[in-house]
Design a protein around this motif. Structure first.
Motif, short mmCIF file in Angstrom:
data_model
loop_
_atom_site.label_atom_id
_atom_site.label_comp_id
_atom_site.label_asym_id
_atom_site.label_seq_id
_atom_site.Cartn_x
_atom_site.Cartn_y
_atom_site.Cartn_z
N ASP A 218 4.71 -60.30 50.95
CA ASP A 218 4.33 -59.40 52.05
C ASP A 218 2.78 -59.42 52.45
OD1 ASP A 218 6.32 -57.16 52.62
OD2 ASP A 218 6.55 -57.17 50.27
N SER B 170 11.24 -55.99 36.51
CA SER B 170 11.53 -54.66 36.41
C SER B 170 10.43 -53.73 36.59
CB SER B 170 12.23 -54.14 35.48
OG SER B 170 13.26 -54.94 35.26
N TYR C 287 7.60 -54.57 38.22
CA TYR C 287 7.17 -54.67 39.79
C TYR C 287 7.84 -53.45 40.67
CZ TYR C 287 6.78 -56.31 44.61
OH TYR C 287 6.39 -56.45 45.77
N VAL C 288 9.23 -53.63 40.34
CA VAL C 288 10.05 -52.49 40.97
C VAL C 288 9.45 -51.15 40.73
CG1 VAL C 288 12.37 -51.45 41.26
CG2 VAL C 288 12.05 -54.00 41.11
N ASN D 73 6.12 -50.43 42.45
CA ASN D 73 6.28 -50.01 43.80
C ASN D 73 7.39 -49.05 44.27
OD1 ASN D 73 4.43 -51.93 45.30
ND2 ASN D 73 5.39 -53.49 43.65
N ALA D 74 8.55 -48.58 43.50
CA ALA D 74 9.11 -47.51 43.75
C ALA D 74 8.29 -45.99 43.49
CB ALA D 74 10.36 -47.53 42.94
N ASP D 75 7.31 -46.17 43.07
CA ASP D 75 6.43 -44.87 42.67
C ASP D 75 5.26 -44.70 43.33
OD1 ASP D 75 8.96 -44.28 41.18
OD2 ASP D 75 8.05 -45.26 39.35
N SER E 133 3.92 -43.87 46.56
CA SER E 133 3.26 -42.57 47.10
C SER E 133 3.84 -41.27 46.61
CB SER E 133 3.11 -42.97 48.58
OG SER E 133 4.41 -42.87 49.10
N THR E 134 4.97 -41.45 46.14
CA THR E 134 5.66 -39.97 45.80
C THR E 134 5.47 -39.79 44.46
OG1 THR E 134 7.61 -41.43 45.44
CG2 THR E 134 7.33 -40.38 47.61
N PRO F 34 10.05 -57.30 49.83
CA PRO F 34 10.03 -56.61 48.42
C PRO F 34 9.31 -54.98 48.38
CG PRO F 34 9.59 -58.83 48.07
CD PRO F 34 9.24 -58.48 49.47
N LEU F 35 8.38 -55.06 49.11
CA LEU F 35 7.65 -53.81 49.10
C LEU F 35 8.54 -52.62 49.57
CD1 LEU F 35 3.98 -54.75 49.81
CD2 LEU F 35 4.99 -53.80 47.74
N VAL F 36 9.11 -52.95 50.87
CA VAL F 36 9.90 -52.14 51.65
C VAL F 36 11.11 -51.61 50.89
CG1 VAL F 36 11.56 -51.85 53.63
CG2 VAL F 36 9.29 -52.66 53.96
N THR G 164 11.66 -51.93 47.49
CA THR G 164 11.41 -50.95 46.30
C THR G 164 11.14 -49.67 46.63
OG1 THR G 164 9.06 -52.08 46.35
CG2 THR G 164 10.75 -53.26 44.68
N ALA G 165 10.17 -49.46 47.76
CA ALA G 165 10.09 -48.06 48.22
C ALA G 165 11.28 -47.44 48.59
CB ALA G 165 9.34 -48.20 49.48
N ALA H 192 14.12 -48.02 46.87
CA ALA H 192 14.81 -47.64 45.40
C ALA H 192 14.18 -46.32 44.98
CB ALA H 192 14.47 -48.84 44.58
N GLY H 193 12.91 -46.13 45.33
CA GLY H 193 12.23 -44.71 44.89
C GLY H 193 12.39 -43.76 45.82
N ASN H 194 13.07 -43.79 46.99
CA ASN H 194 13.29 -42.65 48.00
C ASN H 194 11.94 -42.50 48.56
OD1 ASN H 194 16.07 -42.40 46.60
ND2 ASN H 194 14.95 -41.12 45.23
N ASP H 195 11.14 -43.51 48.66
CA ASP H 195 9.94 -43.28 49.06
C ASP H 195 9.64 -43.57 50.47
OD1 ASP H 195 7.10 -43.62 49.44
OD2 ASP H 195 6.79 -44.87 47.71
N PRO H 196 9.16 -42.48 51.29
CA PRO H 196 8.99 -42.47 52.67
C PRO H 196 7.78 -43.19 53.30
CG PRO H 196 8.20 -40.36 52.01
CD PRO H 196 8.96 -41.13 50.75
N ASN H 197 7.27 -43.98 52.43
CA ASN H 197 5.98 -44.99 52.67
C ASN H 197 6.41 -45.92 53.79
OD1 ASN H 197 3.88 -46.70 52.75
ND2 ASN H 197 3.95 -46.81 50.51
N HIS I 269 11.70 -37.56 52.27
CA HIS I 269 11.98 -38.02 50.82
C HIS I 269 13.28 -37.56 50.36
CE1 HIS I 269 11.53 -38.70 46.52
NE2 HIS I 269 11.70 -37.65 46.20
N LEU J 218 15.90 -52.68 46.61
CA LEU J 218 15.56 -53.62 45.34
C LEU J 218 15.49 -52.75 44.13
CD1 LEU J 218 15.09 -56.64 44.23
CD2 LEU J 218 12.96 -56.44 45.10
N THR J 219 16.23 -52.90 42.95
CA THR J 219 16.10 -52.06 41.96
C THR J 219 15.82 -52.91 40.67
OG1 THR J 219 18.59 -52.25 41.36
CG2 THR J 219 17.69 -50.40 42.94
N SER J 220 15.43 -52.22 39.62
CA SER J 220 15.19 -52.81 38.30
C SER J 220 16.69 -53.25 37.88
CB SER J 220 14.86 -51.65 37.19
OG SER J 220 13.77 -51.25 37.51
#
Lengths: 407, 407
Positions: A233, A396, A398-399, A402-404, A406-407, B309-311, B313-314, B316-321, B366, B394-396
């Protein structure tokens, strides 16, 4: 070093630069988030910025200021915790407000201030809290290894450790010092122009003109920051800044090999530290691509491998699944002949003539890949093109990181 | 359907095709791993293959056979558990051995056999165990919904469920049936030529010439298999095969909208089922890119987002980043004006004029992203180019699945 906080020895620091790091209040953690460099006299400067078409507000201001000043910088002002990107006109106003206040605080022109921001994208930057922190930064600024170390720490975001590198060279009998600090652990797929997700600041005390600095910087970046990738990215904020204070009484013109080599070493060390501290990284992989039709082809293959989720997850599992490497080579867009491809994991021959090597030993290959750092050499048999490239596995962790965010 | 094993109703099956699925012994699990289709008479055929420059042995043989037969197929022979790729001359010999034995078993020419393989790359394919399984397949083959269902299951690898789709249309007063089955859950970033990681087999009972079939297939693939991505890894084995048995007494020439629409619907359903069953997937995302300078630009942006990957994984976290979306748009290589970009999550306006929308509501965004399926619409303001594209988070779990594949 007797002080645990020191990231470099006092005599490694180029003269002419003071450093400061304060807590302005952008990071929720309360850690220092506003880092400044004050050049005691206007420093010669060269900078490279991300190739991303979405560029953060400070990069817009940096280009303007560098053009107006003719490549002279007095103050570098870096906030961490907020990227000031995708923030529209308000973001540009915020960046200019910080520069204006810094110019007043440190007694220079606004266009001699070089702002940088790193952190979350799309959230308005509260300029006023940075402005309020400027007097404390001025009180604190000193040309010491302690303050340099504090600067190197305050620019960090998800990094787990600070990243610094130093080198010296002798020019005309005089010692020239180079010291750099950088940050970056995610959104790392640098593409600086002429071809970074990172912020890197490199300082030297050589006497150099901005145009000369620029030439050295472009060469150094190509084989360092532009030869590493974590997630591919390419950030909106990548910046590499090289400043020369001229306090060393040693002039460096273009083509001085000793200086180029020292600068390259500092940049490569910083770039490798970024990879090593990549988010969730458990393996650092050196790719050696050889025998490509051109260096550009070699590089395209290295990048495709470095960005393949299947290759990177195999590495996370110490998995010698070299078929995934073959697949990535095949879809890289580079013209190759599969039957000519050879692959080595360190000294272990894995693939010969595009098929499994008769020497392939899965247990040995698996054991080799358990190391934190390993090398993969791919020989294409198409020509003399080659490159070295550094990247990481995809874990995992990394995931989770980046999955956590901003929330 | 009264039988749980039936994936389609008996009357949805195009006539003229028998199906078989046996356990040859390639999969360690002991599940069926050798799936066959026997056309009762030579079927018209069109096929598209991966754009990867490393191509599995069966694809080399398929091209030869299709050229020699003029697009006529009697037997499709699919093994799962071994991709027969990066296996050199031995791999080609193995593929030919299976074809030769299948031709003898089913009474056709060797070049009327269409082999496919899917599974691990770089491991020699044991042709003899497939050859030994042919008599059992011949005994079992029937033109029934049960056997079609068994075929659809035997082609799977890491898929968690079979994937089938059917449609009918009326041509000249006659009912034409279309039924397809496919597999694919990882190494999914299809690029069929003219622009697949997947195997997909689609059957119809229409009367059609191979060249006509080819035209319909290319159109259908572009808006289906080539408009989905899980990990962006373009496989070495992707194949889509369309067969027409001519048993329906309804001739379809080029340009018959009803047939095209029915085929498109089957292919899009299959493609979406692949995304939905993607490795470790917890979110399926529909990207709607609008206002691009061209459809190609829209597609390039969709693919860059789908491979970030950043989009992912976001998500995956339900993250509105959404800043990560902006960054991906920016490094897509497409000329955009950041200040013109608008982003919607479903009905929620997130970004306006390249900055945070005044209507942005993080909690609502979110909550929207917590759904398994959601839509992201990006409007660029550059022209009339647009596309729809389907991808995943993209998940664990994706990492776990792919870090433990072969070891």
């Amino acid at each position: 070093m007797t002080n645990d906080n020191l990231l470099l020895s006092a005599d490694a620091l180029p003269g002419g630069f003071q450093f400061a790091a304060v807590t302005a209040g952008i990071k929720a953690s309360g850690k220092p988030d506003f880092a400044l460099v004050i050049a005691e006299a206007p420093a010669s400067a060269a900078a490279l910025y991300t190739a991303n078409r979405v560029q953060a507000a400070p990069l817009v201001v940096d280009r303007e200021h560098m053009a107006r000043s003719g490549g002279r910088v007095r103050v570098v002002a870096v906030n961490s915790g907020n990227a000031n990107c995708a923030t529209g006109e308000a973001g540009l106003r915020a960046a200019r407000e910080v520069c204006s206040a810094a110019a007043a605080t440190f007694g220079c022109e606004e266009h001699e201030v070089f702002p940088s921001s790193t952190g979350i994208i799309g959230v308005p930057l509260p300029a006023e809290i940075l402005v309020r922190a400027l007097p404390a930064a001025r009180e604190q600024a000193q040309a010491t290894a302690e303050q340099f170390s504090a600067f190197a720490r305050a620019i960090l975001t998800t990094d787990t450790k600070p990243k610094v590198a130093t080198a010296t060279c002798t020019i005309g009998g005089k010692t020239v010092r180079i010291a750099g600090a950088c940050k970056g652990a995610g959104m790392i797929g640098p593409q600086l122009v002429p071809h970074a997700t990172m912020l890197a600041y490199v300082f030297t005390d050589a006497v150099m003109e901005p145009a000369v600095l620029d030439g050295y910087l472009r060469g150094a970046v190509e084989q360092s920051f532009n030869s590493v990738s974590i997630d591919g990215d390419t950030s909106t904020n990548d910046t590499v800044l090289l400043l020369a204070s001229s306090t060393a009484d040693a002039r460096v013109e273009a083509g001085v090999e000793a200086f180029g080599a020292a600068l390259n070493a500092v940049c490569l060390s910083l770039a490798k530290q970024i990879v090593d501290d990549g988010e969730g990284v458990t393996h650092v992989v050196e790719l050696q691509i050889e025998g490509a039709a051109s260096d550009a082809d070699a590089r395209a293959i290295a990048k495709t491998i470095a960005h393949s989720p299947l290759v990177k997850t195999a590495w996370a599992g110490n998995d010698p699944n070299w078929g995934r490497l073959m697949a990535a080579i095949g879809y890289s867009g580079v013209a190759i002949v599969p039957e000519k491809v050879g692959i080595w994991f360190g000294e272990h021959e894995i693939c010969r003539y595009g098929g499994r090597s008769p020497l392939y030993d899965e247990a040995a290959a698996h054991a080799y890949l358990k190391q934190r750092e390993f090398s993969i050499r791919i020989v294409l048999g198409m020509g003399d093109g080659k490159c070295r490239f550094w990247t990481t596995d995809l874990t995992s962790e990394y995931v989770h990181i980046n999955a956590d965010y901003s929330t």
